[in-house]
Design a protein around this motif. Structure first.
Motif, PDB file in Angstrom:
ATOM      1  N   PHE A  15       0.861  -1.181   0.000  1.00  0.00           N
ATOM      2  CA  PHE A  15       0.000   0.000   0.000  1.00  0.00           C
ATOM      3  C   PHE A  15       0.892   1.223   0.000  1.00  0.00           C
ATOM      4  CE2 PHE A  15      -1.770   3.428   2.661  1.00  0.00           C
ATOM      5  CZ  PHE A  15      -2.834   3.794   1.861  1.00  0.00           C
ATOM      6  N   SER A  16       0.534   2.214  -0.804  1.00  0.00           N
ATOM      7  CA  SER A  16       1.270   3.473  -0.751  1.00  0.00           C
ATOM      8  C   SER A  16       0.287   4.630  -0.807  1.00  0.00           C
ATOM      9  CB  SER A  16       2.271   3.583  -1.904  1.00  0.00           C
ATOM     10  OG  SER A  16       1.594   3.674  -3.136  1.00  0.00           O
ATOM     11  N   THR A  17       0.700   5.713  -0.212  1.00  0.00           N
ATOM     12  CA  THR A  17      -0.091   6.939  -0.241  1.00  0.00           C
ATOM     13  C   THR A  17       0.880   8.106  -0.295  1.00  0.00           C
ATOM     14  OG1 THR A  17      -1.812   8.257   0.845  1.00  0.00           O
ATOM     15  CG2 THR A  17      -0.267   7.092   2.283  1.00  0.00           C
ATOM     16  N   ASN A  18       0.456   9.187  -0.913  1.00  0.00           N
ATOM     17  CA  ASN A  18       1.326  10.357  -0.974  1.00  0.00           C
ATOM     18  C   ASN A  18       0.523  11.605  -1.266  1.00  0.00           C
ATOM     19  OD1 ASN A  18       1.612  11.347  -3.880  1.00  0.00           O
ATOM     20  ND2 ASN A  18       1.790   9.141  -4.127  1.00  0.00           N
ATOM     21  N   SER A  19       1.170  12.702  -1.062  1.00  0.00           N
ATOM     22  CA  SER A  19       0.633  14.009  -1.408  1.00  0.00           C
ATOM     23  C   SER A  19       1.810  14.805  -1.969  1.00  0.00           C
ATOM     24  CB  SER A  19       0.036  14.702  -0.180  1.00  0.00           C
ATOM     25  OG  SER A  19      -0.467  15.963  -0.539  1.00  0.00           O
ATOM     26  N   HIS A  20       2.044  14.646  -3.281  1.00  0.00           N
ATOM     27  CA  HIS A  20       3.215  15.228  -3.943  1.00  0.00           C
ATOM     28  C   HIS A  20       2.886  16.667  -4.344  1.00  0.00           C
ATOM     29  CE1 HIS A  20       6.379  14.762  -7.377  1.00  0.00           C
ATOM     30  NE2 HIS A  20       6.888  15.347  -6.319  1.00  0.00           N
ATOM     31  N   THR A  21       3.415  17.626  -3.611  1.00  0.00           N
ATOM     32  CA  THR A  21       3.104  19.032  -3.861  1.00  0.00           C
ATOM     33  C   THR A  21       4.387  19.820  -4.121  1.00  0.00           C
ATOM     34  OG1 THR A  21       3.187  19.557  -1.504  1.00  0.00           O
ATOM     35  CG2 THR A  21       1.038  18.956  -2.415  1.00  0.00           C
ATOM     36  N   GLU A  22       4.206  20.996  -4.697  1.00  0.00           N
ATOM     37  CA  GLU A  22       5.344  21.882  -4.933  1.00  0.00           C
ATOM     38  C   GLU A  22       5.117  23.204  -4.209  1.00  0.00           C
ATOM     39  OE1 GLU A  22       5.794  22.479  -9.120  1.00  0.00           O
ATOM     40  OE2 GLU A  22       3.722  23.008  -9.422  1.00  0.00           O
ATOM     41  N   SER A  23       6.226  23.812  -3.817  1.00  0.00           N
ATOM     42  CA  SER A  23       6.162  25.071  -3.083  1.00  0.00           C
ATOM     43  C   SER A  23       7.025  26.112  -3.772  1.00  0.00           C
ATOM     44  CB  SER A  23       6.651  24.877  -1.645  1.00  0.00           C
ATOM     45  OG  SER A  23       5.851  23.933  -0.980  1.00  0.00           O
ATOM     46  N   PHE A  24       6.601  27.364  -3.693  1.00  0.00           N
ATOM     47  CA  PHE A  24       7.332  28.477  -4.292  1.00  0.00           C
ATOM     48  C   PHE A  24       7.648  29.506  -3.207  1.00  0.00           C
ATOM     49  CE2 PHE A  24       4.484  26.766  -7.560  1.00  0.00           C
ATOM     50  CZ  PHE A  24       5.409  26.403  -8.526  1.00  0.00           C
ATOM     51  N   ASP A  25       8.835  30.090  -3.296  1.00  0.00           N
ATOM     52  CA  ASP A  25       9.253  31.087  -2.313  1.00  0.00           C
ATOM     53  C   ASP A  25       8.649  32.457  -2.581  1.00  0.00           C
ATOM     54  OD1 ASP A  25      10.779  29.246  -0.955  1.00  0.00           O
ATOM     55  OD2 ASP A  25      12.601  29.702  -2.073  1.00  0.00           O
ATOM     56  N   GLY A  26       7.954  32.597  -3.684  1.00  0.00           N
ATOM     57  CA  GLY A  26       7.356  33.874  -4.041  1.00  0.00           C
ATOM     58  C   GLY A  26       7.164  33.955  -5.536  1.00  0.00           C
ATOM     59  N   ALA A  27       6.685  35.103  -6.014  1.00  0.00           N
ATOM     60  CA  ALA A  27       6.402  35.285  -7.441  1.00  0.00           C
ATOM     61  C   ALA A  27       7.647  35.160  -8.296  1.00  0.00           C
ATOM     62  CB  ALA A  27       5.740  36.634  -7.674  1.00  0.00           C
ATOM     63  N   ASP A  28       8.815  35.475  -7.751  1.00  0.00           N
ATOM     64  CA  ASP A  28      10.067  35.381  -8.517  1.00  0.00           C
ATOM     65  C   ASP A  28      10.443  33.931  -8.831  1.00  0.00           C
ATOM     66  OD1 ASP A  28      10.262  38.109  -8.439  1.00  0.00           O
ATOM     67  OD2 ASP A  28      11.657  38.145  -6.743  1.00  0.00           O
ATOM     68  N   ALA A  29       9.885  32.968  -8.091  1.00  0.00           N
ATOM     69  CA  ALA A  29      10.210  31.551  -8.307  1.00  0.00           C
ATOM     70  C   ALA A  29       9.402  30.941  -9.454  1.00  0.00           C
ATOM     71  CB  ALA A  29       9.960  30.767  -7.030  1.00  0.00           C
ATOM     72  N   LEU A  30       8.413  31.643  -9.964  1.00  0.00           N
ATOM     73  CA  LEU A  30       7.546  31.107 -11.015  1.00  0.00           C
ATOM     74  C   LEU A  30       8.124  31.350 -12.398  1.00  0.00           C
ATOM     75  CD1 LEU A  30       4.108  32.375  -9.660  1.00  0.00           C
ATOM     76  CD2 LEU A  30       5.116  30.113  -9.362  1.00  0.00           C
ATOM     77  N   ASP A  31       7.904  30.377 -13.303  1.00  0.00           N
ATOM     78  CA  ASP A  31       8.294  30.564 -14.704  1.00  0.00           C
ATOM     79  C   ASP A  31       7.423  31.634 -15.346  1.00  0.00           C
ATOM     80  OD1 ASP A  31       9.744  28.382 -14.030  1.00  0.00           O
ATOM     81  OD2 ASP A  31       9.118  27.141 -15.711  1.00  0.00           O
ATOM     82  N   GLY A  32       6.175  31.633 -14.977  1.00  0.00           N
ATOM     83  CA  GLY A  32       5.200  32.584 -15.489  1.00  0.00           C
ATOM     84  C   GLY A  32       3.932  32.441 -14.683  1.00  0.00           C
ATOM     85  N   PRO A  33       3.100  33.442 -14.646  1.00  0.00           N
ATOM     86  CA  PRO A  33       1.903  33.402 -13.806  1.00  0.00           C
ATOM     87  C   PRO A  33       0.721  32.659 -14.430  1.00  0.00           C
ATOM     88  CG  PRO A  33       2.065  35.522 -14.888  1.00  0.00           C
ATOM     89  CD  PRO A  33       3.293  34.751 -15.266  1.00  0.00           C
ATOM     90  N   THR A  34       0.789  32.311 -15.724  1.00  0.00           N
ATOM     91  CA  THR A  34      -0.345  31.684 -16.384  1.00  0.00           C
ATOM     92  C   THR A  34      -0.444  30.211 -16.005  1.00  0.00           C
ATOM     93  OG1 THR A  34      -0.031  33.165 -18.264  1.00  0.00           O
ATOM     94  CG2 THR A  34      -1.443  31.251 -18.617  1.00  0.00           C
ATOM     95  N   PRO A  35      -1.590  29.778 -15.414  1.00  0.00           N
ATOM     96  CA  PRO A  35      -1.740  28.367 -15.056  1.00  0.00           C
ATOM     97  C   PRO A  35      -2.013  27.522 -16.306  1.00  0.00           C
ATOM     98  CG  PRO A  35      -3.690  29.604 -14.399  1.00  0.00           C
ATOM     99  CD  PRO A  35      -2.713  30.589 -14.970  1.00  0.00           C
ATOM    100  N   THR A  36      -1.109  26.601 -16.612  1.00  0.00           N
ATOM    101  CA  THR A  36      -1.260  25.712 -17.763  1.00  0.00           C
ATOM    102  C   THR A  36      -1.495  24.288 -17.255  1.00  0.00           C
ATOM    103  OG1 THR A  36       1.113  25.281 -17.909  1.00  0.00           O
ATOM    104  CG2 THR A  36       0.272  27.182 -19.146  1.00  0.00           C
ATOM    105  N   PRO A  37      -1.950  23.376 -18.128  1.00  0.00           N
ATOM    106  CA  PRO A  37      -2.255  22.021 -17.659  1.00  0.00           C
ATOM    107  C   PRO A  37      -1.054  21.294 -17.060  1.00  0.00           C
ATOM    108  CG  PRO A  37      -2.927  22.300 -19.954  1.00  0.00           C
ATOM    109  CD  PRO A  37      -2.270  23.561 -19.532  1.00  0.00           C
ATOM    110  N   ASN A  38       0.148  21.522 -17.587  1.00  0.00           N
ATOM    111  CA  ASN A  38       1.310  20.827 -17.043  1.00  0.00           C
ATOM    112  C   ASN A  38       2.144  21.699 -16.101  1.00  0.00           C
ATOM    113  OD1 ASN A  38       2.148  22.446 -19.120  1.00  0.00           O
ATOM    114  ND2 ASN A  38       3.661  21.019 -19.917  1.00  0.00           N
ATOM    115  N   HIS A  39       1.688  22.923 -15.828  1.00  0.00           N
ATOM    116  CA  HIS A  39       2.378  23.781 -14.874  1.00  0.00           C
ATOM    117  C   HIS A  39       1.400  24.770 -14.241  1.00  0.00           C
ATOM    118  CE1 HIS A  39       5.531  25.937 -12.858  1.00  0.00           C
ATOM    119  NE2 HIS A  39       5.122  27.061 -13.392  1.00  0.00           N
ATOM    120  N   PRO A  40       0.603  24.280 -13.272  1.00  0.00           N
ATOM    121  CA  PRO A  40      -0.263  25.209 -12.547  1.00  0.00           C
ATOM    122  C   PRO A  40       0.536  25.831 -11.408  1.00  0.00           C
ATOM    123  CG  PRO A  40      -0.719  22.955 -11.876  1.00  0.00           C
ATOM    124  CD  PRO A  40       0.361  22.901 -12.921  1.00  0.00           C
TER     125      PRO A  40
END
Length: 193
Positions: A15-40
């Motif tokens: 049995f396995s369970t997980n909650s794989h999430t990502e965290s950002f240190d702020g707006a400067d850490a984002l590639d861009g602000p537009t939420p896309t299907p492979n990069h929300p």
């Protein structure tokens, strides 16, 4: 949990369970602000991996929050082995989006934009598969011949594995149309020497 071969049977359960999430240190850490299907770009949101290759496309994997696997084998009399394998997991994410949206971005004027607030909000159905095997072994002093009979997807589930998530597309492969289902029940006969 594993029970090794003894008293003519063995088994394994996982049995396995997980909650794989990502965290950002702020707006400067984002590639861009537009939420896309492979990069929300959502701080604390799920990690998305778009699968590719082998003729598959449009599969966005947000890791399942649960998965079970169980298998075992029993050594019956006369050199006959009976085995089974069962797997159950949560379905992958359905990141509905609209392609070719004018964004005013000078580097990419048109983008695919996520149509949901949470990429993990909608999911495909859970996937369950049961496979079985019967094997007969013929042994002599120096060699063994094993004849196998396998049945995959015993229940003949036709679980949906992929859909069209682009709200812009129409026609037979348009929005929300099924693009992939599980393989049907398959029987296989084999021999090993």
């Amino acid at each position: 949990a594993v029970k090794r071969m003894s008293n003519r049977w063995m088994g394994r359960f996982g049995f396995s369970t997980n909650s794989h999430t990502e965290s950002f240190d702020g707006a400067d850490a984002l590639d861009g602000p537009t939420p896309t299907p492979n990069h929300p770009p959502t701080d604390g949101g799920p990690v998305v991996t778009q699968a590719g290759g082998s003729g598959k496309s449009g599969i966005y994997m947000v890791l399942p929050q649960y998965q079970f696997i169980a298998n075992g084998m029993y050594q019956a009399g006369w050199g006959i082995n009976l085995g089974a394998n069962w797997m159950l997991r949560q379905g992958y994410s359905e990141p509905f989006f609209r392609s070719q949206v004018a964004t005013g971005d000078p580097l990419a004027n048109r983008k695919s934009v996520l149509a949901t607030d949470d990429v993990g909000e909608f999911r495909l159905p859970a996937v369950s598969s049961l496979d079985v095997r019967i094997e007969k072994a013929f042994k002599n002093k120096t060699s063994t011949l094993a004849l196998d009979f396998d049945i995959f997807n015993v229940t003949n589930s036709s679980t949906v594995l992929g859909r069209q998530y682009d709200l812009r597309l129409t026609g037979p492969t348009g929005y929300n149309q099924v693009l992939e289902i599980m393989n049907p029940r398959i029987a296989r006969v084999g021999a090993r020497f």
